[in-house]
Motif scaffolding. Sequence first.
Motif, PDB file in Angstrom:
ATOM      1  N   LEU A   1      -4.671  15.644 -13.350  1.00  0.00           N
ATOM      2  CA  LEU A   1      -5.204  16.965 -13.000  1.00  0.00           C
ATOM      3  C   LEU A   1      -4.313  18.071 -13.551  1.00  0.00           C
ATOM      4  O   LEU A   1      -4.788  19.042 -14.151  1.00  0.00           O
ATOM      5  CB  LEU A   1      -5.310  17.078 -11.475  1.00  0.00           C
TER       6      LEU A   1
ATOM      7  N   ALA B   1      -1.074   5.797  -7.056  1.00  0.00           N
ATOM      8  CA  ALA B   1      -2.435   6.116  -7.513  1.00  0.00           C
ATOM      9  C   ALA B   1      -2.680   7.619  -7.447  1.00  0.00           C
ATOM     10  O   ALA B   1      -3.171   8.227  -8.408  1.00  0.00           O
ATOM     11  CB  ALA B   1      -3.458   5.370  -6.655  1.00  0.00           C
ATOM     12  N   ILE B   2      -2.322   8.206  -6.313  1.00  0.00           N
ATOM     13  CA  ILE B   2      -2.564   9.650  -6.168  1.00  0.00           C
ATOM     14  C   ILE B   2      -1.686  10.438  -7.125  1.00  0.00           C
ATOM     15  O   ILE B   2      -2.118  11.415  -7.738  1.00  0.00           O
ATOM     16  CB  ILE B   2      -2.340  10.076  -4.700  1.00  0.00           C
TER      17      ILE B   2
ATOM     18  N   ILE C   1      -0.558   3.458  -3.039  1.00  0.00           N
ATOM     19  CA  ILE C   1      -1.374   4.657  -2.814  1.00  0.00           C
ATOM     20  C   ILE C   1      -0.686   5.900  -3.365  1.00  0.00           C
ATOM     21  O   ILE C   1      -1.293   6.663  -4.123  1.00  0.00           O
ATOM     22  CB  ILE C   1      -1.733   4.804  -1.320  1.00  0.00           C
TER      23      ILE C   1
ATOM     24  N   LEU D   1       0.824  -1.215   0.000  1.00  0.00           N
ATOM     25  CA  LEU D   1       0.000   0.000   0.000  1.00  0.00           C
ATOM     26  C   LEU D   1       0.854   1.259   0.000  1.00  0.00           C
ATOM     27  O   LEU D   1       0.495   2.266  -0.600  1.00  0.00           O
ATOM     28  CB  LEU D   1      -0.900   0.016   1.237  1.00  0.00           C
ATOM     29  N   PHE D   2       1.983   1.160   0.685  1.00  0.00           N
ATOM     30  CA  PHE D   2       2.819   2.363   0.781  1.00  0.00           C
ATOM     31  C   PHE D   2       3.415   2.764  -0.557  1.00  0.00           C
ATOM     32  O   PHE D   2       3.873   3.875  -0.727  1.00  0.00           O
ATOM     33  CB  PHE D   2       3.914   2.157   1.840  1.00  0.00           C
TER      34      PHE D   2
ATOM     35  N   GLY E   1      -3.185  10.419 -10.460  1.00  0.00           N
ATOM     36  CA  GLY E   1      -4.340  11.316 -10.472  1.00  0.00           C
ATOM     37  C   GLY E   1      -3.899  12.767 -10.584  1.00  0.00           C
ATOM     38  O   GLY E   1      -4.427  13.522 -11.403  1.00  0.00           O
ATOM     39  N   LEU E   2      -2.877  13.123  -9.813  1.00  0.00           N
ATOM     40  CA  LEU E   2      -2.373  14.500  -9.846  1.00  0.00           C
ATOM     41  C   LEU E   2      -1.813  14.844 -11.219  1.00  0.00           C
ATOM     42  O   LEU E   2      -1.984  15.954 -11.710  1.00  0.00           O
ATOM     43  CB  LEU E   2      -1.286  14.683  -8.780  1.00  0.00           C
TER      44      LEU E   2
END
Lengths: 740, 55
Positions: B19, B11-12, B8, B4-5, B15-16
């Motif tokens: 954006l 993933a973010i 995540i 997860l470390f 996404g950024l």
Amino acid sequence: MGYHDRDLSSFVTDVGDGIVHMDLAVEGVRCAGCMAKIEKGLAGLPGITRARLNFTSKRLAVEWSDGAIAPDTVVGTLRDLGYRAHPFDPGAAKSAEAAEARRLLKGMAVAGFAAMNIMLLSVSVWSGNITDITPETRDLFHWISALIAIPAVAYAGQPFFSSAFAALRARRVNMDVPITLGVLLAMGMSLAETFTGGRHAYFDAAVMLLFFLLVGRFLDMNMRRRTRAQAENLAALKGETATKIMPDGSTRLVPVSAIDPGDRVLIASGDRLAVDGVVDVGTSEIDQSLVTGETAYAAVAPGDRVYAGTLNVTGSLTVQVTAAAKGTLLDEVNTLLEAAQTARSNRLRLADKAARWYAPTVHTAAALTFLGWVLLGASWQMALTTAIAVLIITCPCALGLAIPAVQVVASGLLFRSGVLLNAGDAVERLAEIDTVVFDKTGTLTLPEPVLADPGAVAPEALRMAARLALSSNHPLAAALKVHADGLAPVAGAREETGRGVAAAIDGIEHRLGSAGFCGVSADAARAAATDASSLVWYRAGEASAVPIAVSQGIRPDAEEAVRLIAERGLATMILSGDRAAAVDAAADRLGIEDRRAGLTPADKIAVLDALKAAGRKVLMVGDGLNDAPALAAAHVSLSPVTAVHLSQAAADAVFLGDSLMPVVRSIDISRRARRAMDQNLWFAALYNVLAIPIAVLGFVTPLVAALAMSGSSVLVTLNALRVRMGPDRLGIAPQPKDGA
Amino acid sequence: MDILFILIPVAIGLGLLGLAAFLWSMKAGQYEDLDGAAWRAISDDDLPEDEGKRD
């Protein structure tokens, strides 16, 4: 190029580095070919650094090194390429709206990004909560969600927060108040849960709500900008300019915004006045039909007052510009207009009406929930959590979209039918009307004169007269020009201002103009004259002159439009400033029983007020300056695109073209839209009736909230899209009998 | 669950990136003229001069 009698330098702005910029509205751009043709054509001019056509707004941005070419050259080049272009008044260009739209789009992007990422984490937590997620992992996920959600909400929520704050300060409640409250409470509670290591956080609900609402708002804004841009282009192409006489006696074409009281302007025959003023030099006849509705020409001489929107028919005039002075027609119109607009601003929009019962209901429900649980002995944290859950699940996601979504669909349909909305809520008001009041001149009749009876003139004479008319600026010549069948103007034709056009063709002199100009005796002219039309005379060589009757023609489909309006169960009425004889002729032909003639602007308002007092909801359709106050006072109003500026600004919507059908179509579309709005509001109410008990009983989890919110939003959006479907999608089919 | 470390932030970060790309494209004016962009894509402007001269 023959274009150097105009000085367009006041439309040019300096953008620095010796480069100047000009924006033009371009007419006739239809395809990619036009775009390439215009851009390449301009790029060929010396000194041009940039020429880019915006196909969506049909506007052209041109930049060139200062001094390399004259702005006229750009307009002239475009004209040679076959496009009519008019420079945009830099003072009229509004960038605030564009900035607002960009702001909404950015907010939407941020909220969308945040919603997606938080959802990724939330789904993991939801599935983990029923399986084996460790509290540490859940806390981690909540913390990450909080870190994404806080800046996202702070940024994307601003339009709602500021609107809600403004409403509360004015002691009103609008839809943004419950939205803001819901979002802030959801965030607050989720943060508290995160700090205490709780199971449920609503970050996703808060951000998703903002995302959905921003989508609705952006669409709404975009549609309004698009119609606004179209209306502005039309205004620019109509040429809201005036020829200013400089102190040294030279003339220069300037935008109307650059004219101040005291300036002197030159008005050639055939020009429409863009300013109000007093005649300084010259005599002429003025067509005031756009201002008073009166179709007979008025003679003016030095000292007489003339108004913007009137047409200078015969001689050329020098006019001293005045501001609206006390006691003039314009002053009266302005006073009435202000009063009507103040009354109008008190009108409640449907969405705000819904907010008025909505907000107290859900806030009371939340308060009762809190009290109820405390009285039943629950811990106050649990009672508070449940109460907040009530507010979150009832947060007006569906309600916030219910009306904007329909408005966007309806204004898109109207746009395609040639109706441009000025006011966003015009659709809901158009659906309520029961009476349609028309102005006559320029509304029921065509703005340009037409031949009273083209068949009455021998075809050959008509063709020749039309060919001569091509060389004339006279407004009556416009009626003949359309009969020229593509003939070229006669070379060497000369126009005697105010009298007529003469030209030699194959050695024979042809004349077109007033009776005197064509050698008709005053007695003969009087004998041929009628009340309903004006005469233009045509004479070939020594043959006797032929009279050609020109009149204000009724719009081609006015009869059908009036019939269709009556079929929809609406009363019709004519309020005109014109003479009774002219009004009766039009009213009889259209079958409108209720007609009033010779009205002043105040009379028109009085009639509308009487109708309002009788409980009628009136759609006013008008174009003249004298209609402007009535347009603002009516329940809802439409104005043809040929209307004077003031009336267009006062009307709720503007329709394009010679047809009157857009009036019927806008009523039909609005009624359908209103039905969909009502359905959506009922759906939102039903949703709350179902959701509130679930929330009050404490069964709402973040998963339930997310499902309910997105589900209801999608449903109301689909229902809004339904407005586009149906048998009468494109044409005018019979209206269903169950009208609202 | 140590994965997860890595996942995540990835993933973010993606996404950024999306954006940022969107905000950049908006700033570059790519949404100013959506209809025009559709037409420009099929224009022959980018062909060599002799081939593109057919209009």
